[in-house]
Scaffold this motif. Structure first.
Motif: not given
Length: 583
Positions: A172-194
């Motif tokens: 989760a902290f790998a995305f600290k300070g990074r602007e990104g598409d929440l859907r792509k983040i969720a796909d990377t972490l395999d979760v449905a909610t953020v």
């Protein structure tokens, strides 16, 4: 002529069947191909809605127009006795058969071919969450530790919720300070909610904002803003965790606790949060982490979380050559037991105590601690990872692979776990799979020394000798070893003419190569001198140098040729191996 007969003459009914069949086939195609291509989930729904709206227009088109050998013409322009209804009808019939056949094939594919994502945990995708690092809104970078600590405490609370999949801190902290598409983040972490938010600290006042987002639809499921005093921040973390559990329809483990969380001195809490930030950095920062946790428990002697964190930091010190194993394990055991005397359900303390037992080769006690931690915090990736390491170190390699895969489901970006998976595959003699895993891990974490350390024997086993030498150099650079010496040793593995020179380097007094005992044992094996490797491992075992590492090394394929040697068997007995875990 009746209206129905006129519909038939103009092929309107056939056109309707063709349209419905085509929409059905296309909808199935979009549903099956959309996810791999990154299409949003709502695209099928809106396609069907659009198709329903267009259906009357299609029927009108079929009523007024007819396809002729001369092209598309209005029906009124075609003489009734010159109608080509039968010819057009046959063409439409063939088209209908083709479309329906495609639709049926796609339907059978959907039913009979299992999707890769249809796992046990994916059955309830809504019951998963990633807690992204809360933004420090104080305007002072020195307060990052505070916002990160609040995030981690919320994450740890959610990890205790049964049937809730929580992405681990590392990922989760790998995305600290990074602007990104929440859907792509969720796909990377395999979760449905953020869950994301912000923390603003000013003196004794703190404002915490949080919002839970369904990444599949982009809709906000819940949001709240809290203005509190520092001494009430624990209640906010508790409220947020309860709200998330409620929205995701899982029972919160906190429901069985008292309505008000235990209060902790604000200064002690501040030292604890500072320690968490240093602990996450690992390396030399571990000493600072230990210092912060010690200050926290000195101020608040009944602060169970701080005692547990102190134990976890202590057990890590020998892994980074920052402390003696015996001293560190004794300190960690005392801190973990103190935490459990205050809070018997503290999962982190159980994990730390399990590591202590593991380093004492007390396999059953360590296994009990890790199992207890996994029961108390089902979403804690570290507890699962440590049990995987116990299984690896005790020779239960198949079970270790299953457990590391479970840990990676929660912490997919962890460099330690990804490298560990490659090591386990190598120990299982699945060399090609191990090579693929190690390459992937190195690509994702190019500055992680352990990836190259295990990449060396895997590259050798798979015949990638150029990469083996490159890995040896990079590992030496990252581990502050003598790069020239390590490169010469690696050349001895590739070129038999340089083998004697390589062995001399390994045997030089004073260890000018800078290699530790386990790295030396690896190189001795790669150079074909396995009895020297056994001698080094035996000395390391007797001197208590990282006992867990000694046990781990015993299962390497590099030692396969000497497993029947009396000295090797005696070493296993000294380490209480093999160990068979309880079901």
């Amino acid at each position: 002529m009746s209206f129905v007969a006129e519909l038939r003459r103009r092929n309107v009914l056939r056109a309707a069947v063709l349209y419905i069949g085509a929409v059905w086939a296309l909808a199935q195609g979009i549903a099956q191909l959309g996810p791999p291509l990154g299409a949003p989930d709502w695209i099928v729904r809106w396609f069907v809605i659009a198709a329903c709206i267009a259906f009357p227009f299609w029927l009108a088109f079929a009523w007024f127009y007819e396809w002729t050998p001369q092209g598309l013409r209005r029906e009124s322009e075609i003489a009734a006795n010159a109608s080509i209804v039968r010819s057009t009808g046959r063409k439409l019939d063939r088209a209908i058969i083709v479309v329906l056949a495609i639709a049926v094939v796609m339907l059978l594919t959907e039913i009979l071919v299992p999707r890769k994502t249809q796992t046990a945990e994916a059955a309830a995708p809504g019951q998963s969450v990633a807690v992204l690092p809360f933004v420090n809104m104080s305007g002072d970078a020195k307060n990052d530790y505070f916002s990160d600590g609040i995030t981690e405490e919320i994450l740890n609370a959610l990890a205790q919720v049964p049937n809730l999949k929580v992405a681990a801190r590392t990922s989760a902290f790998a995305f600290k300070g990074r602007e990104g598409d929440l859907r792509k983040i969720a796909d990377t972490l395999d979760v449905a909610t953020v869950l994301e938010g912000g923390v603003q600290k000013s003196g004794e006042a703190v404002r915490i904002t949080a919002q839970l987002i369904d990444t599949r639809s982009g809709f906000q499921l819940w949001s709240e803003k809290y203005d509190r005093k520092l001494d009430n921040v624990f209640a906010v973390e508790d409220e947020i965790s309860r709200a998330i559990a409620d929205k995701l329809r899982v029972q919160s483990a906190m429901d069985a606790k008292a309505d008000q969380p235990a209060q902790v001195d604000t200064l002690a809490h501040d030292f604890y949060l500072r320690g968490l930030a240093e602990y996450a950095s690992r390396g030399p920062s571990l000493r600072d982490a230990v210092g912060h946790f010690q200050k926290a428990v000195a101020i608040a002697p009944n602060y169970a979380d701080a005692w547990a964190a102190l134990a976890e930091a202590d057990v890590q010190l020998p892994n980074y050559d920052l402390g003696d194993v015996g001293t560190s394990m004794a300190s960690a055991q005392a801190a973990a037991q103190r935490a459990l005397s205050i809070d018997p359900n503290n999962a982190a303390a159980h994990v730390a105590l399990g590591v202590v037992y593991l380093n004492h080769w007390q396999w059953e006690q360590a296994d009990d601690m890790f199992r207890r931690a996994m029961h108390l915090a089902p979403g804690d990736a570290e507890a699962i990872h440590q049990r995987a390491y116990l299984l690896l170190s005790s020779g239960n390699l198949g079970a270790a692979l299953q457990e590391i895969d479970r840990a990676l489901e929660r912490d997919p970006l962890s460099p330690v776990m990804n490298t560990g998976r490659g090591e386990i595959l190598y120990f299982l003699h699945r060399n090609d799979d191990a090579w693929t895993q190690i390459q992937s891990s190195i690509a994702a974490h190019p500055d992680f020394a352990l990836g190259y350390y295990f990449g060396i024997p895997v590259a050798n086993a798979t015949g990638h000798m150029v990469e083996m030498q490159a890995y040896a150099k990079r590992e030496a650079e990252l581990s502050h070893e003598n790069v020239d010496a390590v490169e010469q040793v690696a050349r001895g593995v590739v070129d038999p003419a340089q083998r004697a020179a390589a062995l001399r380097i390994l045997g030089e007094p004073g260890n000018p190569s800078g290699l530790n005992a386990y790295a030396k044992a690896h190189w001795y094996c790669l150079l074909g001198d396995r009895m020297s490797a056994i001698e080094i491992l035996d000395q390391a075992m007797r001197n208590g140098i990282n006992p867990a590492f000694s046990a781990e090394a015993m299962w390497s394929p590099l030692l396969d040729p000497v497993r029947n040697e009396p000295r090797f068997k005696a070493m296993l007995r000294t380490m209480n191996l093999p160990y068979t875990p309880k079901n």
